[in-house]
Design a protein around this motif. Sequence first.
Motif, PDB file in Angstrom:
ATOM      1  N   PHE A  97      -6.663  -5.037   6.696  1.00  0.00           N
ATOM      2  CA  PHE A  97      -5.211  -4.973   6.883  1.00  0.00           C
ATOM      3  C   PHE A  97      -4.948  -4.855   8.378  1.00  0.00           C
ATOM      4  CE2 PHE A  97      -5.016  -4.566   2.413  1.00  0.00           C
ATOM      5  CZ  PHE A  97      -5.985  -3.665   2.021  1.00  0.00           C
ATOM      6  N   ASN A 141      -3.768  -3.771  -8.269  1.00  0.00           N
ATOM      7  CA  ASN A 141      -4.618  -2.636  -8.594  1.00  0.00           C
ATOM      8  C   ASN A 141      -4.561  -2.436 -10.114  1.00  0.00           C
ATOM      9  OD1 ASN A 141      -5.572   0.035  -9.104  1.00  0.00           O
ATOM     10  ND2 ASN A 141      -5.008   0.657  -7.039  1.00  0.00           N
ATOM     11  N   TYR A 143      -9.647   6.345   7.347  1.00  0.00           N
ATOM     12  CA  TYR A 143      -9.848   5.823   6.001  1.00  0.00           C
ATOM     13  C   TYR A 143     -10.706   4.557   6.042  1.00  0.00           C
ATOM     14  CZ  TYR A 143      -5.890   8.786   4.653  1.00  0.00           C
ATOM     15  OH  TYR A 143      -5.060   9.856   4.422  1.00  0.00           O
ATOM     16  N   TYR A 177       3.987   1.089   2.274  1.00  0.00           N
ATOM     17  CA  TYR A 177       3.726   0.226   3.418  1.00  0.00           C
ATOM     18  C   TYR A 177       3.517  -1.206   2.951  1.00  0.00           C
ATOM     19  CZ  TYR A 177       2.390   4.523   5.988  1.00  0.00           C
ATOM     20  OH  TYR A 177       2.358   5.750   6.601  1.00  0.00           O
ATOM     21  N   LYS A 222      -1.335  12.874   0.969  1.00  0.00           N
ATOM     22  CA  LYS A 222      -2.523  12.340   0.301  1.00  0.00           C
ATOM     23  C   LYS A 222      -3.033  11.086   0.992  1.00  0.00           C
ATOM     24  CE  LYS A 222      -2.277  15.488  -2.915  1.00  0.00           C
ATOM     25  NZ  LYS A 222      -3.284  16.589  -2.979  1.00  0.00           N
ATOM     26  N   GLY A 223      -4.005  10.453   0.359  1.00  0.00           N
ATOM     27  CA  GLY A 223      -4.620   9.264   0.921  1.00  0.00           C
ATOM     28  C   GLY A 223      -3.875   7.985   0.580  1.00  0.00           C
ATOM     29  N   LEU A 224      -4.466   6.873   0.984  1.00  0.00           N
ATOM     30  CA  LEU A 224      -3.867   5.556   0.816  1.00  0.00           C
ATOM     31  C   LEU A 224      -4.283   4.933  -0.515  1.00  0.00           C
ATOM     32  CD1 LEU A 224      -4.673   4.342   4.425  1.00  0.00           C
ATOM     33  CD2 LEU A 224      -2.396   4.945   3.567  1.00  0.00           C
ATOM     34  N   ASN A 248     -10.376  -5.477  -6.666  1.00  0.00           N
ATOM     35  CA  ASN A 248      -9.569  -4.343  -6.239  1.00  0.00           C
ATOM     36  C   ASN A 248      -9.924  -3.992  -4.787  1.00  0.00           C
ATOM     37  OD1 ASN A 248      -7.760  -2.250  -6.412  1.00  0.00           O
ATOM     38  ND2 ASN A 248      -9.045  -0.941  -7.685  1.00  0.00           N
ATOM     39  N   HIS A 249      -9.059  -3.266  -4.119  1.00  0.00           N
ATOM     40  CA  HIS A 249      -9.270  -2.890  -2.716  1.00  0.00           C
ATOM     41  C   HIS A 249      -9.038  -1.382  -2.553  1.00  0.00           C
ATOM     42  CE1 HIS A 249      -9.383  -7.038  -0.972  1.00  0.00           C
ATOM     43  NE2 HIS A 249      -8.749  -7.308  -2.093  1.00  0.00           N
ATOM     44  N   TYR A 273      -9.525   2.552   9.280  1.00  0.00           N
ATOM     45  CA  TYR A 273      -8.147   2.767   9.727  1.00  0.00           C
ATOM     46  C   TYR A 273      -7.984   4.179  10.265  1.00  0.00           C
ATOM     47  CZ  TYR A 273      -7.877  -1.436   7.091  1.00  0.00           C
ATOM     48  OH  TYR A 273      -8.130  -2.709   6.637  1.00  0.00           O
ATOM     49  N   GLN A 324       1.255   5.752  -0.027  1.00  0.00           N
ATOM     50  CA  GLN A 324       0.616   7.021   0.331  1.00  0.00           C
ATOM     51  C   GLN A 324       1.483   8.158  -0.201  1.00  0.00           C
ATOM     52  OE1 GLN A 324       0.058   7.728   4.590  1.00  0.00           O
ATOM     53  NE2 GLN A 324      -1.859   8.761   4.119  1.00  0.00           N
ATOM     54  N   TRP A 363      -4.032   1.123  -2.449  1.00  0.00           N
ATOM     55  CA  TRP A 363      -3.650  -0.286  -2.427  1.00  0.00           C
ATOM     56  C   TRP A 363      -2.971  -0.636  -3.749  1.00  0.00           C
ATOM     57  CZ3 TRP A 363      -5.740  -4.573  -5.262  1.00  0.00           C
ATOM     58  CH2 TRP A 363      -5.346  -5.826  -4.787  1.00  0.00           C
ATOM     59  N   ILE A 388       0.881  -1.173   0.000  1.00  0.00           N
ATOM     60  CA  ILE A 388       0.000   0.000   0.000  1.00  0.00           C
ATOM     61  C   ILE A 388       0.918   1.222   0.000  1.00  0.00           C
ATOM     62  CG2 ILE A 388      -1.688   1.311   1.374  1.00  0.00           C
ATOM     63  CD1 ILE A 388      -2.451  -1.572   2.571  1.00  0.00           C
ATOM     64  N   PHE A 426      -9.260   2.472  -1.234  1.00  0.00           N
ATOM     65  CA  PHE A 426      -9.497   3.212   0.000  1.00  0.00           C
ATOM     66  C   PHE A 426     -10.380   4.415  -0.304  1.00  0.00           C
ATOM     67  CE2 PHE A 426      -6.702   1.433   3.227  1.00  0.00           C
ATOM     68  CZ  PHE A 426      -5.789   0.693   2.484  1.00  0.00           C
ATOM     69  N   GLY A 427     -11.122   4.836   0.694  1.00  0.00           N
ATOM     70  CA  GLY A 427     -11.783   6.127   0.599  1.00  0.00           C
ATOM     71  C   GLY A 427     -10.739   7.228   0.670  1.00  0.00           C
ATOM     72  N   GLY A 428     -11.159   8.435   0.336  1.00  0.00           N
ATOM     73  CA  GLY A 428     -10.223   9.546   0.303  1.00  0.00           C
ATOM     74  C   GLY A 428      -9.740  10.019   1.670  1.00  0.00           C
TER      75      GLY A 428
END
Lengths: 122, 107
Positions: free
Chosen positions: A109, A62, B86, A96, A45-47, B95-96, B35, A41, A49, A39, B98-100
């Motif tokens: 996770f 992905n 998140y 990560y 910003k956001g995460l 797919n997995h 998370y 980042q 996968w 994963i 994440f939200g923003g």
Amino acid sequence: QVQLQESGPGLVKPSQTLSLTCTVSGGSISSGGYYWSWIRQHPGKGLEWIGYIYYSGSTYYNPSLKSRVTISVDTSKNQFSLKLSSVTAADTAVYYCARTAVSGTTYYFDYWGQGTLVTVSS
Amino acid sequence: SSELTQDPAVSVALGQTVRITCQGDSLRSYYASWYQQKPGQAPVLVIYGKNNRPSGIPDRFSGSSSGNTASLTITGAQAEDEADYYCNSRDSSGNHPFGGGTKLTVL
């Protein structure tokens, strides 16, 4: 207690391949029952996968990164690895590794590494 | 769609209750996981499945789901709950996403 630790170069040149390894302790990858994820980042910003691997070698990526990503596993070393090819500055991020558990229709996770910053720059 | 949508920011007064939501079509088929991430730290799992808390997560954290919306509720928010949150879920294609993320401020 499961622990994960990322390792690899912190600086990669554009167009080259980013390579990271995640070493797992406190549990065996080859015991099965879990997927092993990468994963990332981007700064501030956001995460996102990237993908995961099962101990058998089965992978899922992905779709947005699939053409450039390879995840592999070395059960003898209790490690799994990420290779991301043809990197650009847009691949600069904290990467990560994480253990991925499955329970019914829930994927989650539950253990994460501390993360490692990879900067793409010449 | 594999996207998960979260409000960018939410605030709550100390000791009050706050709900953080996550919307997406995949939530009709798969439960979300949640998370917590504090600055400079790795994310920590706080809720997964219908409403499961990992060991060590305070019971003021709870989860729920209805239709295409998953929610994380903090009952009696504490100063240490200030963080980014998140959601994540598998989608039908495997797919997995994440939200923003939602930035929670405790006032």
